[in-house]
Design an enzyme around this catalytic site. Sequence first.
Site, PDB file in Angstrom:
ATOM      1  N   LYS A 130       3.790  -1.936  11.999  1.00  0.00           N
ATOM      2  CA  LYS A 130       4.794  -1.115  12.683  1.00  0.00           C
ATOM      3  C   LYS A 130       5.007   0.210  11.953  1.00  0.00           C
ATOM      4  O   LYS A 130       4.997   1.283  12.544  1.00  0.00           O
ATOM      5  CB  LYS A 130       6.104  -1.923  12.690  1.00  0.00           C
ATOM      6  CG  LYS A 130       7.088  -1.568  13.738  1.00  0.00           C
ATOM      7  CD  LYS A 130       8.351  -2.416  13.589  1.00  0.00           C
ATOM      8  CE  LYS A 130       8.131  -3.881  13.929  1.00  0.00           C
ATOM      9  NZ  LYS A 130       9.402  -4.649  13.919  1.00  0.00           N
TER      10      LYS A 130
ATOM     11  N   LYS B 228       9.941  -8.695   5.050  1.00  0.00           N
ATOM     12  CA  LYS B 228      10.961  -9.316   5.909  1.00  0.00           C
ATOM     13  C   LYS B 228      11.683 -10.377   5.114  1.00  0.00           C
ATOM     14  O   LYS B 228      11.119 -10.954   4.178  1.00  0.00           O
ATOM     15  CB  LYS B 228      10.286  -9.990   7.108  1.00  0.00           C
ATOM     16  CG  LYS B 228      11.223 -10.218   8.267  1.00  0.00           C
ATOM     17  CD  LYS B 228      11.442  -8.925   9.008  1.00  0.00           C
ATOM     18  CE  LYS B 228      12.149  -9.118  10.307  1.00  0.00           C
ATOM     19  NZ  LYS B 228      11.857  -7.977  11.197  1.00  0.00           N
TER      20      LYS B 228
ATOM     21  N   HIS C  37       0.833  -1.217   0.000  1.00  0.00           N
ATOM     22  CA  HIS C  37       0.000   0.000   0.000  1.00  0.00           C
ATOM     23  C   HIS C  37       0.857   1.251   0.000  1.00  0.00           C
ATOM     24  O   HIS C  37       0.403   2.323  -0.371  1.00  0.00           O
ATOM     25  CB  HIS C  37      -0.980   0.007   1.174  1.00  0.00           C
ATOM     26  CG  HIS C  37      -0.328   0.230   2.502  1.00  0.00           C
ATOM     27  ND1 HIS C  37       0.470  -0.718   3.102  1.00  0.00           N
ATOM     28  CD2 HIS C  37      -0.322   1.298   3.336  1.00  0.00           C
ATOM     29  CE1 HIS C  37       0.929  -0.233   4.243  1.00  0.00           C
ATOM     30  NE2 HIS C  37       0.465   0.985   4.416  1.00  0.00           N
TER      31      HIS C  37
ATOM     32  N   LYS D 199       9.569  -2.544   3.479  1.00  0.00           N
ATOM     33  CA  LYS D 199      10.714  -2.393   4.378  1.00  0.00           C
ATOM     34  C   LYS D 199      10.695  -3.452   5.454  1.00  0.00           C
ATOM     35  O   LYS D 199       9.644  -3.776   6.001  1.00  0.00           O
ATOM     36  CB  LYS D 199      10.588  -1.001   5.041  1.00  0.00           C
ATOM     37  CG  LYS D 199      11.773  -0.582   5.840  1.00  0.00           C
ATOM     38  CD  LYS D 199      12.804   0.107   5.003  1.00  0.00           C
ATOM     39  CE  LYS D 199      14.096   0.337   5.757  1.00  0.00           C
ATOM     40  NZ  LYS D 199      14.889  -0.904   5.931  1.00  0.00           N
TER      41      LYS D 199
END
Length: 476
Positions: A99, A111, A70, A75
Amino acid sequence: MSNQTDAQKHHSFFEDVIRYFDYAASFVNAPEGILEQIKHCNSVYKMRFPVKTSRGIEVVEAYRVEHSHHKLPTKGGIRYNENVNQDEVMALAALMTYKCAIVDVPFGGAKGGITINPREYSVDELERITRRYTTELVKKNFIGPGIDVPAPDYGTGEREMAWMADTYAAFSMGELNALGCVTGKPVSQGGIRGRREATGLGVFYGTRYAMSFEEDMKKLGLTPGLEGKTVAVQGLGNVGYHAAKFFFEGGAKIVSLGEYNSSIYDANGIDPTEAKAYFSAKGTLHGYPGSKALPNNTDVLEVECDVLIPAALENQINGSNAARVKAKIISEGANGPVTPDAEDIITARGGMIIPDIYMNAGGVTVSYFEWLKNLSHVRFGRMEKRYQQNMNNSIIQAIESSTGKALTESQKKVLDRGADEQDLVYSGLEESMITAYDQIRATYLKHDGIKNLRTAAFVTAIEKIAVSYEMMGIFP
Ligand code: GLU
């Protein structure tokens, strides 16, 4: 921690995250389809590649998961651990999405992980593995300053990030922003001052702020403030060590520390810097002067203390030990250290859990600052530091001449300077942690049915992400 039980190994971390999400989503007013879109992982890349080691050719298994697009880039860190698996990386990628939303960092979540025990490989072998992994990411368009930006996590650090940046740059000649393909780099390779300690410092700022609310602390039987509070920390890696250090310097008493192979207790307090040096030299915490060795590695989680900081791996506080956890506040430095079952037990006895998706967001917040630095090609503070210092100097002189009194040396020391990169990073981090906590606390107080801060944090995040999706428009 490698001493996982079978039940812990077979437990699905991603299902835990889904459980947290579904419960929180019931408080969010957004179309069902958008909630479905947010919840799942968008892209899962599982790879295998051969690496030459001193033992022969080994096949290495690795992952990169992009949970939500989105906002771009996506990251999240890269983990090196022998228990890395797809379920874990998916869960961690999802947590990154929430987060980033909580601290208003404009990234989607991702991740990565490599299923190796880095302690079993030489530095040369680790370099080969890291560079090959990066190449695999390049091949499938899973890395780039505007695509997906890795960072350190459990088992990786500045060294690995420097290898990744260099490998990416080799494939992208002339790309001006190539260094922004990864964060957590050494300062000499485009890193930023303050990134190394950022997650631990964020845990400190966030917990200190949460502990400043008198009415919230009263419910826990605590006075506000950190001074003199007892703290236990599991994990002396980058997150745990820095968190312990900032709490210690902030006036708290570190009564217990734990590592993967040992844990210790000292009611008189432990200096984490000395304990870390002892651990590095001896390979164990046992025998640290003045402390008593605890029988099990995970006993650090069960000591009497005001604040417990699990800063190692997920599933550490679970259905089997939660009832023995005595801390009044649990500040989740790690991702997913408390399972949903354990959370129910701790919430029922009135304990406060400050959730990972807020508590350890300091790392990605300062990663965002590093990425901005890479894109702007200038160090924070370079343009204004000297200007600010000269201006402050003029103000000191004006005060002294108009009052006829000289300021004290200590007053001058505070005023007679401009902000450098570290000052700005620290202040941006503190601001991000405080603003985010205010939002989570407001959500918690607004809904009667929200039983804990984790749900409030998820609701806060999901509401922001849902707005992004609604604004984006869905292609016909
Ligand atoms: N690995 C860290 C985390 O779990 C940092 C991620 C980042 O800086 O991108 O939040």
